[in-house]
Scaffold this active site. Sequence first.
Site, PDB file in Angstrom:
ATOM      1  N   GLU A  43       0.854  -1.187   0.000  1.00  0.00           N
ATOM      2  CA  GLU A  43       0.000   0.000   0.000  1.00  0.00           C
ATOM      3  C   GLU A  43       0.887   1.232   0.000  1.00  0.00           C
ATOM      4  O   GLU A  43       1.755   1.382   0.871  1.00  0.00           O
ATOM      5  CB  GLU A  43      -0.937   0.047   1.221  1.00  0.00           C
ATOM      6  CG  GLU A  43      -1.873   1.256   1.126  1.00  0.00           C
ATOM      7  CD  GLU A  43      -2.738   1.534   2.359  1.00  0.00           C
ATOM      8  OE1 GLU A  43      -3.619   2.400   2.264  1.00  0.00           O
ATOM      9  OE2 GLU A  43      -2.518   0.901   3.413  1.00  0.00           O
ATOM     10  N   ASP A 122      -3.205  11.680  -1.995  1.00  0.00           N
ATOM     11  CA  ASP A 122      -3.278  13.146  -1.980  1.00  0.00           C
ATOM     12  C   ASP A 122      -3.633  13.647  -3.383  1.00  0.00           C
ATOM     13  O   ASP A 122      -3.047  13.194  -4.375  1.00  0.00           O
ATOM     14  CB  ASP A 122      -1.919  13.734  -1.551  1.00  0.00           C
ATOM     15  CG  ASP A 122      -1.637  13.465  -0.079  1.00  0.00           C
ATOM     16  OD1 ASP A 122      -2.597  13.186   0.666  1.00  0.00           O
ATOM     17  OD2 ASP A 122      -0.466  13.513   0.325  1.00  0.00           O
ATOM     18  N   ASP A 158     -12.579   9.343  -2.483  1.00  0.00           N
ATOM     19  CA  ASP A 158     -13.878  10.027  -2.568  1.00  0.00           C
ATOM     20  C   ASP A 158     -13.736  11.292  -3.417  1.00  0.00           C
ATOM     21  O   ASP A 158     -14.712  12.002  -3.608  1.00  0.00           O
ATOM     22  CB  ASP A 158     -14.374  10.414  -1.166  1.00  0.00           C
ATOM     23  CG  ASP A 158     -13.524  11.527  -0.571  1.00  0.00           C
ATOM     24  OD1 ASP A 158     -12.286  11.477  -0.722  1.00  0.00           O
ATOM     25  OD2 ASP A 158     -14.085  12.460   0.039  1.00  0.00           O
ATOM     26  N   GLU A 198      -8.787   4.714   7.035  1.00  0.00           N
ATOM     27  CA  GLU A 198      -9.178   5.800   7.939  1.00  0.00           C
ATOM     28  C   GLU A 198      -9.981   6.878   7.192  1.00  0.00           C
ATOM     29  O   GLU A 198     -11.034   7.316   7.633  1.00  0.00           O
ATOM     30  CB  GLU A 198      -7.936   6.443   8.564  1.00  0.00           C
ATOM     31  CG  GLU A 198      -7.647   5.968   9.952  1.00  0.00           C
ATOM     32  CD  GLU A 198      -6.262   5.357  10.079  1.00  0.00           C
ATOM     33  OE1 GLU A 198      -5.464   5.455   9.134  1.00  0.00           O
ATOM     34  OE2 GLU A 198      -5.993   4.753  11.137  1.00  0.00           O
TER      35      GLU A 198
HETATM   36  N1  SAM Z   1      -4.313   5.642   2.834  1.00  0.00           N
HETATM   37  C1  SAM Z   1      -4.721   6.298   4.054  1.00  0.00           C
HETATM   38  C2  SAM Z   1      -6.226   6.313   4.161  1.00  0.00           C
HETATM   39  O1  SAM Z   1      -6.897   6.040   3.157  1.00  0.00           O
HETATM   40  O2  SAM Z   1      -6.731   6.566   5.260  1.00  0.00           O
HETATM   41  C3  SAM Z   1      -4.134   7.720   4.153  1.00  0.00           C
HETATM   42  C4  SAM Z   1      -4.624   8.698   3.125  1.00  0.00           C
HETATM   43  S1  SAM Z   1      -3.798  10.292   3.215  1.00  0.00           S
HETATM   44  C5  SAM Z   1      -4.865  11.353   2.352  1.00  0.00           C
HETATM   45  C6  SAM Z   1      -2.490  10.083   2.039  1.00  0.00           C
HETATM   46  C7  SAM Z   1      -1.215   9.567   2.653  1.00  0.00           C
HETATM   47  O3  SAM Z   1      -0.302   9.286   1.619  1.00  0.00           O
HETATM   48  C8  SAM Z   1      -0.556  10.556   3.582  1.00  0.00           C
HETATM   49  O4  SAM Z   1      -0.232   9.925   4.804  1.00  0.00           O
HETATM   50  C9  SAM Z   1       0.698  10.989   2.820  1.00  0.00           C
HETATM   51  O5  SAM Z   1       1.761  11.345   3.653  1.00  0.00           O
HETATM   52  C10 SAM Z   1       0.982   9.764   1.998  1.00  0.00           C
HETATM   53  N2  SAM Z   1       1.723  10.055   0.746  1.00  0.00           N
HETATM   54  C11 SAM Z   1       1.397  10.981  -0.175  1.00  0.00           C
HETATM   55  N3  SAM Z   1       2.282  10.983  -1.191  1.00  0.00           N
HETATM   56  C12 SAM Z   1       3.195  10.027  -0.894  1.00  0.00           C
HETATM   57  C13 SAM Z   1       4.359   9.565  -1.543  1.00  0.00           C
HETATM   58  N4  SAM Z   1       4.786  10.113  -2.689  1.00  0.00           N
HETATM   59  N5  SAM Z   1       5.050   8.554  -0.970  1.00  0.00           N
HETATM   60  C14 SAM Z   1       4.643   8.017   0.197  1.00  0.00           C
HETATM   61  N6  SAM Z   1       3.549   8.427   0.876  1.00  0.00           N
HETATM   62  C15 SAM Z   1       2.827   9.418   0.334  1.00  0.00           C
END
Ligand code: SAM
Length: 217
Positions: A43, A122, A158, A198
């Site tokens: 993931e 993101d 979403d 989450e």
């Molecule tokens: N997957 C989780 C969820 O659905 O609850 C977290 C979603 S959160 C919006 C996105 C996560 O991806 C963040 O913790 C961010 O730091 C991580 N993230 C974003 N770009 C990333 C990258 N290039 N490499 C590793 N992690 C990344």
Amino acid sequence: MRLRNITGSREVIKESVFVVHEPERYKGKWKELYGNENPLFVEIGMGKGRFLIEMARQNPDINFIGIEKYSSVLLRAIQKLEEMEAEGETLPNVRFIRMDAEDIAEVFDREELDRIYLNFSDPWPKERHAKRRLPSRQFLARYDRILKKEGVIEFKTDNRDLFDFAVEELEPANWKIKELTYDLHADERLCENNVMTEYEERFSSQGNPICKYIIYR
Ligand code: SAM
């Protein structure tokens, strides 16, 4: 969820047995780390690890790796595993890596992975940042190298703009849709065995429909 500056998170990560340090050393030999031949699911952007940990719990014959860019977020996932261990539950099939997924092809060899999950990535809404989006064609090219030929990518969000972008990226990057829904929780078949992340829990409880695709080559 930006918890980027929790004091000491880097130190905790450095000491944690749940984190793979210098992951490049395992390139091409991840099976050695787990000591078995089980499939390897990753993931990317795992956040606090709810989805990954529950998946590992439900699927002891699959090895899981969670990748997260921020120490202070990864810390939460480590704490979850520590709490589980304190209560006598161990999960030998899950490990974490703290890294930017841009470097993912330096950590996994060609066709080393069986599946990739992208959950609530993101959005990077500015057009000039499109290539940072985890389902962009630039990232799909990286996944193409490291995923087995029969492997799939599963993406949930979403964010309709991000999802539409992700679908448009498929053809130029030579990926095909196996499954697609704009309302996962209303789709009995696709939602069967769905493990909520989450963000998924938060946004679906606010009434937002969840989009999902599964893609292959
Ligand atoms: N997957 C989780 C969820 O659905 O609850 C977290 C979603 S959160 C919006 C996105 C996560 O991806 C963040 O913790 C961010 O730091 C991580 N993230 C974003 N770009 C990333 C990258 N290039 N490499 C590793 N992690 C990344």
